[in-house]
Design an enzyme around this catalytic site. Structure first.
Site, PDB file in Angstrom:
ATOM      1  N   HIS A 118       0.961  -1.184  -0.060  1.00 17.24           N
ATOM      2  CA  HIS A 118       0.178  -0.211  -0.092  1.00 17.24           C
ATOM      3  C   HIS A 118       0.884   1.209   0.157  1.00 17.24           C
ATOM      4  O   HIS A 118       1.735   1.341   0.728  1.00 17.24           O
ATOM      5  CB  HIS A 118      -1.048   0.158   1.613  1.00 17.24           C
ATOM      6  CG  HIS A 118      -1.771   0.825   1.115  1.00 17.24           C
ATOM      7  ND1 HIS A 118      -1.742   2.618   1.701  1.00 17.24           N
ATOM      8  CD2 HIS A 118      -3.395   0.799   1.127  1.00 17.24           C
ATOM      9  CE1 HIS A 118      -2.987   2.991   1.463  1.00 17.24           C
ATOM     10  NE2 HIS A 118      -3.889   2.275   1.313  1.00 17.24           N
ATOM     11  N   GLU A 188      -3.252   2.684  -6.949  1.00 16.45           N
ATOM     12  CA  GLU A 188      -3.783   4.052  -6.067  1.00 16.45           C
ATOM     13  C   GLU A 188      -2.592   5.237  -6.545  1.00 16.45           C
ATOM     14  O   GLU A 188      -1.687   4.841  -5.954  1.00 16.45           O
ATOM     15  CB  GLU A 188      -3.467   3.168  -5.028  1.00 16.45           C
ATOM     16  CG  GLU A 188      -2.306   2.061  -4.899  1.00 16.45           C
ATOM     17  CD  GLU A 188      -2.894   2.537  -2.701  1.00 16.45           C
ATOM     18  OE1 GLU A 188      -3.533   2.431  -2.097  1.00 16.45           O
ATOM     19  OE2 GLU A 188      -1.713   1.310  -2.347  1.00 16.45           O
ATOM     20  N   GLY A 255     -10.457   3.899   1.079  1.00 15.62           N
ATOM     21  CA  GLY A 255     -10.291   4.357   2.534  1.00 15.62           C
ATOM     22  C   GLY A 255     -10.723   4.678   3.474  1.00 15.62           C
ATOM     23  O   GLY A 255     -11.515   3.963   4.295  1.00 15.62           O
ATOM     24  N   GLY A 256     -10.385   5.967   3.652  1.00 17.28           N
ATOM     25  CA  GLY A 256     -11.676   6.545   4.776  1.00 17.28           C
ATOM     26  C   GLY A 256     -12.800   6.793   4.784  1.00 17.28           C
ATOM     27  O   GLY A 256     -14.132   6.584   5.749  1.00 17.28           O
TER      28      GLY A 256
END
Length: 274
Positions: A118, A188, A255-256
């Site tokens: 990541h 990403e 993600g968030g």
């Protein structure tokens, strides 16, 4: 909700055949990063698991909690269609590596897949491609699916080096995998992680197509066609549909927005199924 665990809760290695025969499936994984206490995770899962949105068999949903919550989350999702991921692993099976967690340990508590490389692991913890290749191999050998994360920085993108960077990350990161390995790729762009900036769908499609072509050259056309390639980078419900409409986008790494069950379910609901 699915109730037939044997039918709907099979481990990832079994999915290799399923993906080959049904390439239209979409994957939506939620990476919690270093967030949530046990109580917060229990509250999230109570509302998340009960949602009818998860009943679509064409969408494969996974959560990626911190290590401290993996066992509790595994128990909570064991009879659901939700799969469990880990945020990283060590490349060795065991040894004097204080603070680390190995792939056999993760597999033993029911982890299905593991993120490898990541952007935060690469740029904050300085993990390099050769080590990530070892980690991906460790995941495979332990019976889990590696999700290799790749992406370029803003400087690299603006200089036109995106494809060179991704080619290097793919070539080295996948170099230790068996020829017929099942794995997932997640693109990403570093400049989109946690910034609120989302790559334009045209750019995402172009990049994913390049990644698929690269996988074909490294392995085979067959493996390239059945390898899911996810997009990650400030994904929200407003962007989920347009991104998932890209021909070479097979899902999203969130993600968030995955920290809220309501927001995460909204994203899953927006994912387009061909």
């Amino acid at each position: 909700m699915f109730t037939d665990k044997e039918t709907h809760r099979k481990p990832f290695p079994t999915w290799a055949h399923l993906l080959h025969s049904e390439p239209s499936k979409q994957f939506v994984f939620g990476n919690w990063k270093m967030n949530k206490t046990l109580t917060e995770a229990q509250t999230f899962l109570k509302s998340f698991i009960s949602s009818d949105i998860l009943s679509n068999p064409q969408i494969i949903t996974g959560i990626i909690p911190p290590f401290t919550l993996l066992s509790a989350c595994q128990q909570a999702v064991s009879d659901s269609p939700i799969f469990l991921g880990a945020q990283t692993t060590h490349e060795a099976d065991s040894g004097a590596f204080t603070g680390e967690i190995s792939a056999p340990m993760l597999k033993d508590i029911g982890v299905d897949f593991v993120l490898i490389g990541h952007s935060e692991r690469r740029h904050i913890f300085h993990e390099q491609n050769p080590v990530l290749a070892e980690k991906a191999a460790a995941a495979i050998h332990s019976g889990m699916i590696p999700v290799l994360c790749i992406g370029e920085t803003l400087e690299e993108q603006e200089s036109g080096a995106t494809q060179d960077i991704l080619l290097n990350q793919l070539t080295i990161g996948l170099s230790k995998l068996p020829e017929q390995a099942s794995f997932i790729l997640a693109y990403e762009p570093v400049w989109a992680i946690g910034t609120g900036k989302v790559a334009h769908p045209d750019l995402v499609q172009e990049t994913h197509a390049f990644c698929r072509k690269t996988i074909a050259s490294l392995f085979s056309k067959d493996i390239a066609e059945r390898t899911p390639i996810l997009y990650g980078g400030s994904v929200k419900a407003d962007d989920a549909r347009s991104l998932s409409l890209c021909p070479d986008v097979n899902g999203l790494l969130v993600g968030g927005a995955s920290l809220s069950s309501e927001n995460f379910l909204s994203i899953i609901q927006q994912v387009d199924i061909p």
